[in-house]
Every structure is written in C-alpha cells, then in structure tokens.
Design a protein around this motif. Structure first.
Motif, PDB file in Angstrom:
ATOM      1  N   TYR A   8      10.422   3.986   9.229  1.00  0.00           N
ATOM      2  CA  TYR A   8      10.355   4.495   8.177  1.00  0.00           C
ATOM      3  C   TYR A   8      11.012   4.215   6.984  1.00  0.00           C
ATOM      4  CZ  TYR A   8       9.647   9.389  10.691  1.00  0.00           C
ATOM      5  OH  TYR A   8       9.725  10.330  11.065  1.00  0.00           O
ATOM      6  N   LEU A   9      11.455   2.890   6.461  1.00  0.00           N
ATOM      7  CA  LEU A   9      11.799   1.863   6.003  1.00  0.00           C
ATOM      8  C   LEU A   9      10.961   1.583   5.040  1.00  0.00           C
ATOM      9  CD1 LEU A   9      14.216   2.251   4.068  1.00  0.00           C
ATOM     10  CD2 LEU A   9      14.758   0.667   5.420  1.00  0.00           C
ATOM     11  N   LYS A  10      10.551   0.496   5.661  1.00  0.00           N
ATOM     12  CA  LYS A  10       9.227  -0.643   5.592  1.00  0.00           C
ATOM     13  C   LYS A  10       8.588   0.576   4.773  1.00  0.00           C
ATOM     14  CE  LYS A  10      10.043  -3.651   9.643  1.00  0.00           C
ATOM     15  NZ  LYS A  10       9.529  -4.386  10.131  1.00  0.00           N
ATOM     16  N   PRO A  11       7.564   0.894   5.402  1.00  0.00           N
ATOM     17  CA  PRO A  11       6.506   1.594   4.405  1.00  0.00           C
ATOM     18  C   PRO A  11       6.988   1.997   3.204  1.00  0.00           C
ATOM     19  CG  PRO A  11       6.244   2.998   6.654  1.00  0.00           C
ATOM     20  CD  PRO A  11       7.118   1.527   6.719  1.00  0.00           C
ATOM     21  N   PHE A  12       8.111   3.320   3.362  1.00  0.00           N
ATOM     22  CA  PHE A  12       8.831   3.896   2.117  1.00  0.00           C
ATOM     23  C   PHE A  12       8.724   2.978   1.503  1.00  0.00           C
ATOM     24  CE2 PHE A  12      12.661   4.804  -0.023  1.00  0.00           C
ATOM     25  CZ  PHE A  12      12.429   5.792  -0.638  1.00  0.00           C
TER      26      PHE A  12
END
Length: 69
Positions: A8-12
C-alpha cells in the motif's frame, strides 16, 4: 516492514507526492501562492485512493490467475 503495508505504501507515496508537486505548481502559476494545508490534504486523499485502487487491482489479478489454474 509488513509486506501488505509495503504494497500500500509504494503507490501511496508515489502518486501522492507527484500529485502534490503538480498541484503546487498549478496553484503557484494560477494564483501566485500555495495553500499548504489544502495541498497536503489533497495529496494524502489522492494517494490513499490510488493506493487502495492499485492494491485492489493487484488482488483481482492474483485471484483470476489462481482461479484459472
């Protein structure tokens, strides 16, 4: 770090930061000033929505791939 959180963190981070930079440039060239609170709020919301959608698409692809095998 947990694998799901990283997913979730990478595209966020990517979409939120890019969106924030583009919106800051747009506000600066349009109005001459930047509303930082609005920009941070919009970047976080956009990043969260795009992250959620990217992970949902990834999960659908995995589900289809495993159901076809």
């Amino acid at each position: 770090m947990n694998r799901t959180i990283r997913l979730y963190l990478k595209p966020f981070l990517f979409t939120g930061i890019v969106f924030g930079i583009l919106m800051a440039a747009w506000d600066y060239f349009d109005k001459g000033n930047i509303d930082l609170i609005k920009l941070i709020f919009m970047s976080i919301c956009f990043g969260a929505l795009m992250s959620w959608r990217a992970v949902a698409i990834q999960k659908q692809k995995i589900k289809r791939k495993t159901s076809n095998e």
